[in-house]
Design a protein around this motif. Sequence first.
Motif, PDB file in Angstrom:
ATOM      1  N   PRO A 203      24.026  18.660 -16.757  1.00 17.27           N
ATOM      2  CA  PRO A 203      23.640  17.257 -17.012  1.00 17.27           C
ATOM      3  C   PRO A 203      24.017  16.840 -18.430  1.00 17.27           C
ATOM      4  O   PRO A 203      23.171  16.773 -19.334  1.00 17.27           O
ATOM      5  CB  PRO A 203      22.110  17.290 -16.822  1.00 17.27           C
ATOM      6  CG  PRO A 203      21.714  18.689 -17.203  1.00 17.27           C
ATOM      7  CD  PRO A 203      22.854  19.575 -16.782  1.00 17.27           C
TER       8      PRO A 203
ATOM      9  N   HIS B  60      24.672  14.107 -19.782  1.00 13.36           N
ATOM     10  CA  HIS B  60      24.067  12.883 -20.314  1.00 13.36           C
ATOM     11  C   HIS B  60      22.742  13.143 -21.032  1.00 13.36           C
ATOM     12  O   HIS B  60      22.310  12.302 -21.828  1.00 13.36           O
ATOM     13  CB  HIS B  60      23.842  11.872 -19.185  1.00 13.36           C
ATOM     14  CG  HIS B  60      22.834  12.338 -18.164  1.00 13.36           C
ATOM     15  ND1 HIS B  60      23.147  13.261 -17.181  1.00 13.36           N
ATOM     16  CD2 HIS B  60      21.524  12.023 -17.991  1.00 13.36           C
ATOM     17  CE1 HIS B  60      22.073  13.489 -16.437  1.00 13.36           C
ATOM     18  NE2 HIS B  60      21.083  12.753 -16.904  1.00 13.36           N
ATOM     19  N   GLN B  61      22.097  14.293 -20.764  1.00 10.38           N
ATOM     20  CA  GLN B  61      20.802  14.536 -21.397  1.00 10.38           C
ATOM     21  C   GLN B  61      20.862  15.640 -22.464  1.00 10.38           C
ATOM     22  O   GLN B  61      19.836  15.952 -23.072  1.00 10.38           O
ATOM     23  CB  GLN B  61      19.750  14.896 -20.348  1.00 10.38           C
ATOM     24  CG  GLN B  61      19.994  16.206 -19.618  1.00 10.38           C
ATOM     25  CD  GLN B  61      19.017  16.425 -18.473  1.00 10.38           C
ATOM     26  OE1 GLN B  61      18.574  15.460 -17.843  1.00 10.38           O
ATOM     27  NE2 GLN B  61      18.664  17.677 -18.216  1.00 10.38           N
TER      28      GLN B  61
ATOM     29  N   CYS C 173      32.428  11.400 -24.062  1.00  4.37           N
ATOM     30  CA  CYS C 173      31.822  10.122 -23.692  1.00  4.37           C
ATOM     31  C   CYS C 173      30.651  10.287 -22.728  1.00  4.37           C
ATOM     32  O   CYS C 173      29.836   9.372 -22.569  1.00  4.37           O
ATOM     33  CB  CYS C 173      32.877   9.199 -23.069  1.00  4.37           C
ATOM     34  SG  CYS C 173      34.034   8.494 -24.266  1.00  4.37           S
ATOM     35  N   ARG C 174      30.567  11.417 -22.075  1.00  4.47           N
ATOM     36  CA  ARG C 174      29.425  11.683 -21.187  1.00  4.47           C
ATOM     37  C   ARG C 174      28.176  12.100 -21.967  1.00  4.47           C
ATOM     38  O   ARG C 174      27.078  12.130 -21.416  1.00  4.47           O
ATOM     39  CB  ARG C 174      29.785  12.794 -20.201  1.00  4.47           C
ATOM     40  CG  ARG C 174      30.862  12.419 -19.182  1.00  4.47           C
ATOM     41  CD  ARG C 174      31.304  13.647 -18.417  1.00  4.47           C
ATOM     42  NE  ARG C 174      32.383  13.363 -17.485  1.00  4.47           N
ATOM     43  CZ  ARG C 174      32.222  13.152 -16.181  1.00  4.47           C
ATOM     44  NH1 ARG C 174      30.998  13.200 -15.662  1.00  4.47           N
ATOM     45  NH2 ARG C 174      33.246  12.916 -15.406  1.00  4.47           N
ATOM     46  N   LEU C 175      28.339  12.447 -23.239  1.00  4.88           N
ATOM     47  CA  LEU C 175      27.231  12.975 -24.044  1.00  4.88           C
ATOM     48  C   LEU C 175      26.459  11.817 -24.669  1.00  4.88           C
ATOM     49  O   LEU C 175      26.450  11.624 -25.888  1.00  4.88           O
ATOM     50  CB  LEU C 175      27.781  13.920 -25.115  1.00  4.88           C
ATOM     51  CG  LEU C 175      28.596  15.101 -24.577  1.00  4.88           C
ATOM     52  CD1 LEU C 175      29.256  15.870 -25.701  1.00  4.88           C
ATOM     53  CD2 LEU C 175      27.708  16.036 -23.761  1.00  4.88           C
ATOM     54  N   GLU C 176      25.779  11.075 -23.841  1.00  2.00           N
ATOM     55  CA  GLU C 176      25.135   9.843 -24.265  1.00  2.00           C
ATOM     56  C   GLU C 176      23.984  10.060 -25.234  1.00  2.00           C
ATOM     57  O   GLU C 176      23.683   9.194 -26.055  1.00  2.00           O
ATOM     58  CB  GLU C 176      24.635   9.081 -23.040  1.00  2.00           C
ATOM     59  CG  GLU C 176      25.745   8.718 -22.058  1.00  2.00           C
ATOM     60  CD  GLU C 176      25.203   8.143 -20.767  1.00  2.00           C
ATOM     61  OE1 GLU C 176      23.973   7.937 -20.687  1.00  2.00           O
ATOM     62  OE2 GLU C 176      25.996   7.896 -19.842  1.00  2.00           O
ATOM     63  N   ASN C 177      23.320  11.207 -25.146  1.00  5.93           N
ATOM     64  CA  ASN C 177      22.147  11.454 -25.980  1.00  5.93           C
ATOM     65  C   ASN C 177      22.346  12.594 -26.976  1.00  5.93           C
ATOM     66  O   ASN C 177      21.387  13.050 -27.584  1.00  5.93           O
ATOM     67  CB  ASN C 177      20.936  11.762 -25.094  1.00  5.93           C
ATOM     68  CG  ASN C 177      20.481  10.554 -24.309  1.00  5.93           C
ATOM     69  OD1 ASN C 177      20.071   9.552 -24.878  1.00  5.93           O
ATOM     70  ND2 ASN C 177      20.566  10.631 -22.979  1.00  5.93           N
TER      71      ASN C 177
ATOM     72  N   LYS D 279      33.716   2.940 -23.704  1.00  6.49           N
ATOM     73  CA  LYS D 279      32.672   3.898 -24.041  1.00  6.49           C
ATOM     74  C   LYS D 279      33.077   4.699 -25.262  1.00  6.49           C
ATOM     75  O   LYS D 279      34.173   5.228 -25.337  1.00  6.49           O
ATOM     76  CB  LYS D 279      32.426   4.846 -22.858  1.00  6.49           C
ATOM     77  CG  LYS D 279      31.857   4.159 -21.629  1.00  6.49           C
ATOM     78  CD  LYS D 279      31.606   5.167 -20.529  1.00  6.49           C
ATOM     79  CE  LYS D 279      30.506   6.136 -20.906  1.00  6.49           C
ATOM     80  NZ  LYS D 279      30.192   7.073 -19.790  1.00  6.49           N
TER      81      LYS D 279
END
Length: 495
Positions: A342, A344-345, A379-383, A413
């Motif tokens: 995951p 993004h988290q 770009c998927r590493l939002e946090n 993004k």
Amino acid sequence: MSNIPTDILLAIFETLTLSWDAVQNIPILLSSVCMRWHDCVVNSPILWSTIRLFGFLDLTTFFFDHEIKRINVFLRRSQDCPLTIDLALYSYLRHEGEDNVYADHLPDFHAKLQDLSHTLGQHAHRIKRLMLVIDEYKSTISILSGLKNVPMPMLTHWDVRNVYDESWNLEEDLEDEEVDADSGLLHSRETSEERWMYLYPNLRSVSLHAIPHHWSRFSPSNLVILEIKMVPAKWRPSASTLARILRTNAHSLEKLMLSVALPSGTYLGEVITLPNLESIELGFTHTSEVIPFINAIKVPNLRVLILSDNRRQDLHPTDRQNDPDFDPGITDLFAVIASRFPLHQLTGITLRHIALCPTPSPSAEVLSNRMDIAVDFFCRLENLNYLTVSDSDLVTLDALNRVQMHVDPQRPKSSVPNLTFLQIMETGYKILQGFLLQRLSSSKVYKTLDTLVITMPNSWYQASKWDTLNTKKLAQEVLPLVSRHSVDAEQLAAM
């Protein structure tokens, strides 16, 4: 000092004795200052409950005879307190080579380790943390001989590390009986797993570094931390055995570290869900070791990822730039991570010696392909707010300054939009300078970092000394910077 209340004085003493860098005989030193301190220290068992020993092979046993007496004093004065045992024992480098005067004394050294082990074994029921650093496998067998199959109901932490990899050549040829002799973490052929649980009911953390094992009989369950690193190829767990170990600890594991310990093979059965795992470290010599493992697990609550290419780490820095054995599977690895983890988290990532480009001057097609992979990943590493890159290639750092346009040209993004801490280590000067210049030219696009840490070897600063100060000034204009120099480099910068 005489006016300090006794309880405050004891609190200070306890802080001193329990700190990780405390000298091994600090309670004895404190008790020698004055009569009041002597009475406070001698009558405070907790001050004697941490036993440290730094021992080495010598021409006589005088040192060990003295240390065993000292340890007996600690064991007696600690009374019923839980014990922390921290031992560092070195012999291999002292006796390697022909006609070495120390070699004849190795049997006596191992005999003293066995004596010490049996002394500790009498207090095994009080041992809470056991940490052992050795540089030879036979020393491991000797120091653990008195603790095998002995109940240790308070034990929570078991850490055994072989720090001298050259002795692996010996361990490849170890017999099964020798491996059996080293560890109480195995249930023997005659001992059931229930009996093992009776021996170590509270064990929660296991760390094994370059230690051979019969993994099919590795019995800990309910572990919170599991670390297995640098295992000789012959003694790595099979895919089925590793899957069994993970399933046994699936609902308790929070931190998992597997580095040069993963087998090559297929993981059969259902996907292994690790619901509470927050941190995972994976080290490999080839991506074929780690890709099947990632496909075999599910980590819904992962927060921290550490990835290491140990083969590239062992290369000379100049060989890393033109790597003839570059592993093309690295692109597949990034794809698998993106699909299975995951991203993004995630809040923290460390990339050690991970390179997407095989040469410093790739073709335009290769560069474009690898850049797309890296930009998509970041770009998927939002946090993500903490990133460390060691020995970075051009693509990795450059991707941090890119935006992903093809997803939605109207709303591109940005890479790692919430990054606040970036550490760059052992990276080529031109790559680092290009990163800083590009970030400066597009400073309005990116969120300013809170901290940038640059850690480079002394040789790097010497090679670029003509521009060291200018680069540092440039970085300070972009964002706050902590630049770590060696002592020589600091002196050089001041000239």
